[in-house]
Design an enzyme around this catalytic site. Structure first.
Site: not given
Lengths: 242, 242
Positions: A92, A124-125, A161, A196
């Site tokens: 997020g 991700s985050a 990403h 990714e």
């Protein structure tokens, strides 16, 4: 220390965490029964926690959400971290994630638990959070955390990403590689541009690129180097890399 | 107050500031003789200042660079701001730009001068700087400024280099619109998504979109609204918009 760091929760055309399923199972194994999910990177924590719970139950794990403990106060949230078997920090907005953990005084307790052997999975985050700072996030700075310092579980930076430059692009905004070069104008640490589908698996002093995509590693003052799934990146865990 | 806020310094296939040339001339007019250039968003300030000087001299203006004054200390830099006829803040990394201005204690002096009538031109990071905060920048947080608060010359936020979603993209990172929606999960102010080629011209209580591209304006809780060059956006200057 054990970490499983995903570039993304989902790759195009598949469902949540599907592409990583075998790696997640192998990482948590059969000794872990319940995973503590950290939903703070998204706004709707209840919906996010429900999604994670459903997915982890299908993997054979129970799943508790940290925000329900946090609703009873920072001390209860700290207790949930203290008693967790394993943690998964979802993706997020990295600024919102770090800010919330800082406000709940959870950075140090989380770091200590992972340093003590609790498995840490991030997407991700959640992978940005495992780095020394959040300075290589792609996210918009929608809230101001008290500091950009994060968990520092690994001594290098991750850019999740990661995107290669588009050869025919007419857009004048910086490419991802230009942004990472700007990071190195101000900072020393190596940056793993994790495409990714790419996953970093850290087991003690061993770091391996797994998953289905390659990574591009940027060192200050050097040319970027390409790695493929299966490659060993343990050199990045040495202090000389950061 | 007078501001000329560019989404980008350069549009694809043209040279530095070419697309904006007539607007820059019209904005500074013939009463301004010299422009103070702020090069702090890029690492190589000398090269950046030389590029800006060459361009402004071709436009018929002298051009001084703030970093040469800053080399003699913060007080000298503050003096350069105090005596400037007009200012142009160049693009690059918004975090580095804001951090440098904060360290030199230049935020308040710059704000006061612009509020007192000095024309302010910004491109990209320089347009972010004109907003209340830098929370809608696209840049990587490569340095940590003491605060995200910026000049606040306009009461709304700008997202420069605004990009529409790519319909065929397989990338799972957030689109620009998703990022701005995340901003509105945490904040109130309207956000102008300014496409490359778009320029905001503010003259007192009048705000107009000029240049060659449209803008998409995002309000918290509302649907985005499209504007075209020539459209009036003065409503964004009212307090109800932020």
């Amino acid at each position: 220390m054990r970490q499983l760091l995903l570039s993304t929760s989902t790759v195009h055309g598949t469902n949540y965490l599907d592409y990583a399923e075998t790696h997640v199972r192998a990482f948590f194994g059969s000794s872990v029964k319940r995973v503590l999910f950290v939903p703070f990177a998204l706004h709707d924590r209840d919906a996010y926690a429900a999604k994670a719970r459903e997915r982890f139950e299908r993997l054979g794990y129970g799943c508790d959400a940290l925000h329900t403990a946090a609703a009873a106060g920072a001390a209860t949230a700290q207790q949930a971290v203290a008693s967790a078997e394993a943690v998964f920090v979802g993706g997020g907005n990295t600024f919102r994630l770090l800010d919330t953990l800082q406000r709940l005084e959870l950075i140090e307790p989380l770091r200590r638990r992972v340093q003590g052997g609790m498995p840490y999975m991030g997407a991700s985050a959640g992978s940005n959070l495992a780095c020394p700072t959040i300075m290589t996030t792609n996210d918009m700075p929608i809230v101001q955390p008290r500091s950009f310092d994060a968990l520092g579980l690994v001594p290098f930076q991750i850019n999740p990403h990661y995107l290669d430059p588009e050869p025919n692009s007419k857009h004048m905004g910086e490419t991802r590689e230009q942004r990472i070069r700007e990071y190195h104008e101000q900072n020393q640490r190596s940056v793993v541009g994790l495409r990714e589908g790419g996953i970093l698996l850290r087991e003690g002093d061993r770091l391996q690129l797994i998953g289905q995509s390659g990574a591009r590693v940027f060192r200050r003052g050097g040319e970027p180097v390409e790695f493929r799934p299966g490659d060993d990146l343990s050199g990045l865990l040495g202090s000389q890399s950061c």
